[in-house]
Write an enzyme that holds these catalytic residues in place. Structure first.
Site, short mmCIF file in Angstrom:
data_model
loop_
_atom_site.label_atom_id
_atom_site.label_comp_id
_atom_site.label_asym_id
_atom_site.label_seq_id
_atom_site.Cartn_x
_atom_site.Cartn_y
_atom_site.Cartn_z
N GLN A 186 63.17 60.88 30.71
CA GLN A 186 61.00 61.08 30.47
C GLN A 186 61.60 62.14 29.75
OE1 GLN A 186 59.11 61.16 33.97
NE2 GLN A 186 59.08 59.11 34.97
N ARG A 245 56.64 69.79 34.76
CA ARG A 245 57.19 68.56 34.90
C ARG A 245 57.48 67.67 34.61
NH1 ARG A 245 57.40 65.56 38.87
NH2 ARG A 245 55.79 65.47 39.01
N GLN A 246 58.38 66.79 34.65
CA GLN A 246 59.25 65.11 34.12
C GLN A 246 60.02 65.02 35.37
OE1 GLN A 246 59.03 66.11 30.44
NE2 GLN A 246 58.35 63.59 30.30
N SER A 247 59.88 63.79 35.59
CA SER A 247 60.21 63.12 36.66
C SER A 247 61.68 62.88 36.76
CB SER A 247 59.38 61.97 37.62
OG SER A 247 57.92 62.29 38.34
N SER A 248 62.36 62.97 35.39
CA SER A 248 63.86 61.81 34.92
C SER A 248 64.66 62.24 33.44
CB SER A 248 63.85 60.25 35.41
OG SER A 248 62.45 59.81 34.40
#
Length: 692
Positions: free
Chosen positions: A25, A19-22
């Site tokens: 990213q 997972r990455q937050s945005s």
């Protein structure tokens, strides 16, 4: 291999959570993705053969505000006991809030599932590891809050300096040094400037919208991708331009705030617009605006006054003093009521105390004589400046034509550019590639059609300007302001704006003993005028004069009720209450006095004729017949000086009528004609260019 990993763990599959937050990213932090996917080799080294990668939450925050389908599926698989280990590069990838983190740890403890990161393996059934996982979850949540706080503080400090420009509204562009500049497109600049110019002339946002729609002009709008498109304006568009401080040259930040509420199913966010004193930043004159800051504030005050319950904007109703009348007894504003079959009978009344608090009614009176009296006072004030106002009106009319013409010329220039661009694209394509050439040809034809349509509008606008009123024509109207003011075509909203420009308010009262309406007019300059108008007392009847009734009785033989009303008004005759005549009032008068309405069949049967019809029947000119009637030779009626003659056919079959015809036929007088020796002035005829 860790001693915490047993055969029961390896017999089940492992799940790798990525997972990455945005989305930013995901697109730009590629190294972080590679490191997270590399955890698959670590799981293989630890002994797992079946590994499932969950990466559908890429671009989703783990703060708990967004729904993460991948995380939910992973927790569901763990709850069913199908997973021996869940892995992530850092455990903060799993969750950044205590609720989801504690849920994952507790489920893993119950079903004996391990948590793996790039440093170690955690067994939730062991108290030390469970304590360590709890501390890491709290630290992850605190770290996220700390990052948010630092980011918000930095953003706030930048906004307070006026250096935080997120997006540029339509009409502006954002520079590299975080400033706003006017859009270099002159068409955009002049279109937005025209909105403020028209508001200063018309006074309301709705009137500005109606003017743009009437002239069929468009306004720019900015898409989410930053492109400018031209659209038909709406009220929201006009109001947004007039109320956004950026167009007054001011930088603003923090005009709204969000609040969250839970309705039992989902969390809803609401946006509240804060008052100006609560804004985070308001810096006037931070950039070049489309209007000065003082002028922008004046527009805001005008919009607030237009929406006020006390006065509000000038409406289209007939009540001239709506919002200006105040009761002397209780101090409340008088309300307006329209009664009658056609809702044309105006009445002012003070009923707010009775409606809101059950108090006794104060005063009430008819509005038509009051409006006429105030109108006369206004005309008395503005009459000396009539000539100057005529010149200004002529200049304003010419300026409005120039504004529309300039806007159409800007539209034409833009359309011609699009047509040239489409033509170049068509010329540059390969003619054998018909799939492309046909589409480019269609676009070119559409652009050329738009050019021809704007050229036609320009031609129509130019021809319409040729028939506009001149300064002398305006001066003639100014010389007779009374007729213009009382004409049926005069706009009620325009008269209200004139009255509100001159009068602050009117205090009203009724004196029962004197039978008068007392009006105290407070003018804008501080001068006060008292007017006393007669008021009909209880039981008192105001009858229409007998000559007027007889005139209606005579005219009803030949004319319809509409024509009779026009003749009465033209002769300056009023009803018993001093009102102007309408068709309904003529009908009411006839019904009260039992006067039959006009019927063409009955008129022919009884033989009633107008002067021109009677003259044709006798065979003489209208002037000859009129003089004979005035001498008493032939009977006839002329009820009103400025009105038709009423003659009966039977009176034209008498010996007197025959003698009049014979005398007219024997007359040797002929119309005056120029003699052969008379010289002309040499004017040229427009038809054959010969001297006449």
């Amino acid at each position: 291999m860790s001693d915490k990993i047993g055969a029961q763990h390896l017999s089940r599959k492992a799940m790798l959570y990525v997972r990455q937050s945005s989305p930013h990213q995901v697109l730009h932090n590629q190294e972080s993705q590679r490191l997270q996917y590399a955890m698959r080799q670590r799981l293989e080294q630890l002994g797992w053969n079946e590994i499932e990668v969950i990466d559908e939450d890429l671009g989703q925050s783990a703060a708990g505000n967004a729904r993460r389908s991948g995380f939910e599926r992973m927790v569901a698989e763990v709850s069913l006991g199908k997973v021996g280990a869940v892995a992530a590069r850092e455990v903060s990838r799993f969750a950044r809030n205590s609720r989801e983190w504690q849920q994952l740890v507790e489920v893993c403890r119950v079903v004996d599932t391990l948590l793996v990161d790039h440093e170690t393996v955690y067994a939730p059934r062991q108290s030390n590891d469970r304590l360590l996982l709890g501390l890491k979850g709290s630290l992850n949540e605190y770290e996220l809050d700390l990052l948010r706080q630092r980011s918000a503080e930095a953003r706030l400090a930048k906004a307070q300096r006026g250096e935080l420009v997120i997006t540029a509204p339509v009409g502006f562009v954002k520079t590299d040094d975080q400033r706003l500049e006017k859009d270099p497109d002159l068409r955009v600049q002049e279109a937005i400037g025209l909105v403020f110019t028209k508001f200063q002339q018309l006074g309301t946002a709705r009137q500005v919208l109606l003017w743009f729609l009437e002239e069929d002009l468009q306004l720019p709008a900015r898409h989410t991708d930053g492109r400018v498109a031209w659209k038909r304006p709406s009220y929201a568009t006009i109001h947004s331009l007039l109320t956004h401080p950026v167009y007054g040259g001011a930088y603003t930040y923090g005009k709204t705030e969000q609040s969250a509420s839970f309705d039992g199913l989902v969390t809803k966010k609401r946006v509240r617009r804060k008052p100006r004193q609560e804004w985070i930043a308001l810096i006037p004159d931070s950039h070049e605006g489309y209007i000065g800051w003082e002028a922008f504030q004046q527009i805001g005050r005008q919009l607030a006054a237009n929406s006020s319950r006390d006065l509000g904007a000038a409406k289209r109703g007939a009540a001239l003093l709506a919002g200006l009348l105040r009761c002397r007894r209780c101090g409340r504003k008088l309300t307006v009521r329209y009664t009658g079959r056609e809702h044309d009978v105006l009445r002012y009344s003070c009923v707010r105390g009775w409606m809101d608090q059950g108090e006794p009614r104060c005063i009430a009176f008819g509005g038509i004589p009051v409006d006429e009296a105030i109108g006369q006072q206004v005309l008395r004030v503005v009459a000396p400046a009539g000539r100057e106002a005529a010149v200004l009106a002529s200049l304003q009319q010419e300026r409005q034509r120039d504004e529309v013409h300039a806007a159409l010329e800007r539209d034409l220039a833009a359309a011609q550019y699009q047509a040239r661009r489409a033509g170049k694209q068509f010329d540059a394509c390969d003619p054998d590639n018909r799939l492309v050439a046909d589409e480019l040809e269609r676009r070119w034809n559409t652009a050329l059609t738009e050019v021809r349509a704007i050229e036609a509008r320009l031609a129509d606008q130019s021809s319409a300007g040729e028939g506009a009123a001149s300064v002398d024509e305006f001066a003639e109207l100014a010389a007779d302001l009374d007729a213009v003011w009382n004409s049926l075509g005069c706009d009620a909203a325009l008269k209200k704006r004139i009255v509100r420009t001159l009068i602050e308010e009117v205090v009203a009262d009724c004196e029962a003993e004197a039978g008068e309406i007392v009006l105290t007019v407070h003018w804008k300059g501080g001068v006060h005028t008292e007017l006393r108008l007669p008021r009909r007392r209880r039981g008192q009847m105001n009858h229409t004069s007998a000559p007027a009734v007889e005139a209606v009785r005579s005219l009803a033989r030949l004319c319809s009720d509409d024509v009779i009303a026009g003749v009465l008004n033209r002769n300056g005759i009023r009803t018993g209450r001093g009102n102007r005549w309408t068709r309904e009032r003529v009908v009411s008068l006839r019904n009260y006095h039992k006067i039959a309405c006009h019927d063409r069949q009955r008129c022919d049967e009884e033989g009633w004729l107008k002067l021109i019809e009677a003259a044709d029947l006798v065979g003489v000119s209208t002037a000859t017949l009129r003089l004979a009637i005035e001498r008493g030779e032939i009977p006839g009626e002329h009820p009103l000086p400025d009105g038709p003659w009423v003659i009966n056919r039977a009176d034209l079959e008498t010996e007197a009528a025959k003698r009049l015809r014979e005398r007219a036929q024997r007359s040797t007088r002929t119309p005056a004609k120029p003699g052969s020796s008379q010289k002309n002035l040499g004017f040229l005829s427009t038809s054959n260019n010969e001297a006449v």
